[in-house]
Design a protein around this motif. Sequence first.
Motif, PDB file in Angstrom:
ATOM      1  N   LEU A   1       0.996  -1.184  -0.226  1.00  0.00           N
ATOM      2  CA  LEU A   1       0.091  -0.430  -0.176  1.00  0.00           C
ATOM      3  C   LEU A   1       0.259   1.254  -0.118  1.00  0.00           C
ATOM      4  N   ASN A   2       1.737   1.093   0.633  1.00  0.00           N
ATOM      5  CA  ASN A   2       2.711   2.213   0.979  1.00  0.00           C
ATOM      6  C   ASN A   2       3.302   2.474  -0.800  1.00  0.00           C
ATOM      7  N   ALA A   3       3.675   1.346  -1.248  1.00  0.00           N
ATOM      8  CA  ALA A   3       4.565   1.967  -2.664  1.00  0.00           C
ATOM      9  C   ALA A   3       3.406   2.363  -4.106  1.00  0.00           C
ATOM     10  N   ALA A   4       1.774   1.611  -3.657  1.00  0.00           N
ATOM     11  CA  ALA A   4       0.644   2.366  -4.555  1.00  0.00           C
ATOM     12  C   ALA A   4       0.570   4.049  -3.840  1.00  0.00           C
ATOM     13  N   ILE A   5       1.004   4.591  -3.045  1.00  0.00           N
ATOM     14  CA  ILE A   5       0.420   5.556  -2.611  1.00  0.00           C
ATOM     15  C   ILE A   5       1.883   6.954  -2.583  1.00  0.00           C
ATOM     16  N   PRO A   6       1.781   7.174  -3.806  1.00  0.00           N
ATOM     17  CA  PRO A   6       3.084   8.198  -3.650  1.00  0.00           C
ATOM     18  C   PRO A   6       3.067   9.299  -2.638  1.00  0.00           C
ATOM     19  N   GLY A   7       4.192   9.186  -1.723  1.00  0.00           N
ATOM     20  CA  GLY A   7       4.527  10.598  -0.924  1.00  0.00           C
ATOM     21  C   GLY A   7       4.120   9.749   0.503  1.00  0.00           C
ATOM     22  N   SER A   8       3.542   8.453   0.188  1.00  0.00           N
ATOM     23  CA  SER A   8       3.214   7.902   2.058  1.00  0.00           C
ATOM     24  C   SER A   8       4.270   7.981   3.008  1.00  0.00           C
ATOM     25  N   SER A   9       3.446   7.738   4.408  1.00  0.00           N
ATOM     26  CA  SER A   9       4.870   7.130   4.609  1.00  0.00           C
ATOM     27  C   SER A   9       4.397   6.323   5.787  1.00  0.00           C
ATOM     28  N   LEU A  10       5.280   5.607   5.697  1.00  0.00           N
ATOM     29  CA  LEU A  10       4.752   4.414   6.841  1.00  0.00           C
ATOM     30  C   LEU A  10       5.842   3.907   7.851  1.00  0.00           C
ATOM     31  N   ASP A  11       5.348   4.362   8.890  1.00  0.00           N
ATOM     32  CA  ASP A  11       5.615   3.285  10.526  1.00  0.00           C
ATOM     33  C   ASP A  11       5.182   2.040  10.587  1.00  0.00           C
ATOM     34  N   VAL A  12       6.495   1.311  11.515  1.00  0.00           N
ATOM     35  CA  VAL A  12       5.716  -0.239  11.471  1.00  0.00           C
ATOM     36  C   VAL A  12       6.247  -0.301  13.471  1.00  0.00           C
ATOM     37  N   ILE A  13       5.287  -0.640  14.186  1.00  0.00           N
ATOM     38  CA  ILE A  13       5.361  -0.242  15.457  1.00  0.00           C
ATOM     39  C   ILE A  13       5.742  -2.220  15.275  1.00  0.00           C
ATOM     40  N   ASP A  14       6.476  -2.301  16.928  1.00  0.00           N
ATOM     41  CA  ASP A  14       7.727  -3.147  17.338  1.00  0.00           C
ATOM     42  C   ASP A  14       6.618  -3.993  18.381  1.00  0.00           C
TER      43      ASP A  14
END
Length: 285
Positions: free
Chosen positions: A246-259
Motif C-alpha cells: 500500500l505504501n508503494a501504491a500511494i506516492p509520497g505516503s510514509s509508513l511507520d511499523v511498530i514492534d
Amino acid sequence: MEELATENVLIKGRRIAYGVYGAADAQHPVVLVHGTPSSSLIWRNVIPGLLSPGIKIYVFDLLGYGLSERPIDPSVDTSITGQVPILEDLLAHWGLDTFHLVAHDIGGGIAQRFAIFSPERVRSLTLIDVVSFDSYPSKRTKEQMKNGLDVLIKANDEGHRAHFRSWLLSAVQDQKKLSDSILDVYLDYISGPVGQASLFQHQVRHYEPKHTMEVASRYHELGKLPVKLVWGANDSWQVVDWAHKLNAAIPGSSLDVIDNCGHFSPEDQPEKISAILATFLKDNL
C-alpha cells in the motif's frame, strides 16, 4: 467500561451512536473510523494523546456494530461500500466540510473509498492496519468461510464466545492486557441473541475484497493528500507485506511499523499510535 459513543442520531432512518471530544471552538476536526469486530472503543486509549488545543475528535460506531443500530432487514447495506454514505451524512450532521481522517481495519476500506471519491474534503489520511487490495478476509477467516459458516452461526452461546475469544486474542500481542480490559466488551457486542446474528449479518458476510479492489487501481490518487500508514509488525490479520504494498501504491505516503504490536494496534500500543498521529496531524494542520 465507559463508552465513547454517548450520543445518537438518525442517519438514513438508522440510529448511529457517536461521540465528540475537544473544545467547542476547536478548528481541526479528526474523525476516527473503527473496524471489525470492534467499535469506537478501540480508540479509547488513543484519544487522550490527541486532544491538544485546537483538535476536536469525532468517533462513531458503524451501522450494525457496537452501540449503533443492528438492522433486522438483511437488505440494509452494512458493507464497506454501504458505510460510506453513513459517514457522509454524519459529517453533515457534525457540520464538517473538511477533516482529518483516521481509520483502522475495514474502516480503512471506508476511508479509502471516501478519500478517493471526495479528496477535497480530506485534510490528511491515516490508515492503521487496514484492509486494501484483496488482503482480506484473513487466512484463518477465509478457511472458515470456505468450509461454511453454518456451524459457527448455529453455535450455542458458550461455543460462540469461546471461538471468538480466541479469534480476538489473535489480533494482539499482549493477550493478557486485552483479556483484563476490553475483551469481554467486544465479545458482548458480537454475542447473545442479537450480537451473534448481527456479527454474521452485518460483518462477516461483507468480508468481500470487491469493495477495495474497485478502487485499488486509483490508490495513486491518494498521493495528492498527506498520507500516513501505521502497522503492527506482528499483525497476523493484515500482515505487514500489505503495508509495504500500500505504501508503494500511494506516492509520497510514509509508513511507520511498530514492534511488539498486532492487528489491534490501538490496543497493543495506544501511546505509540497517539504519538505518531499527533506528530502527523501537527505537521498537516
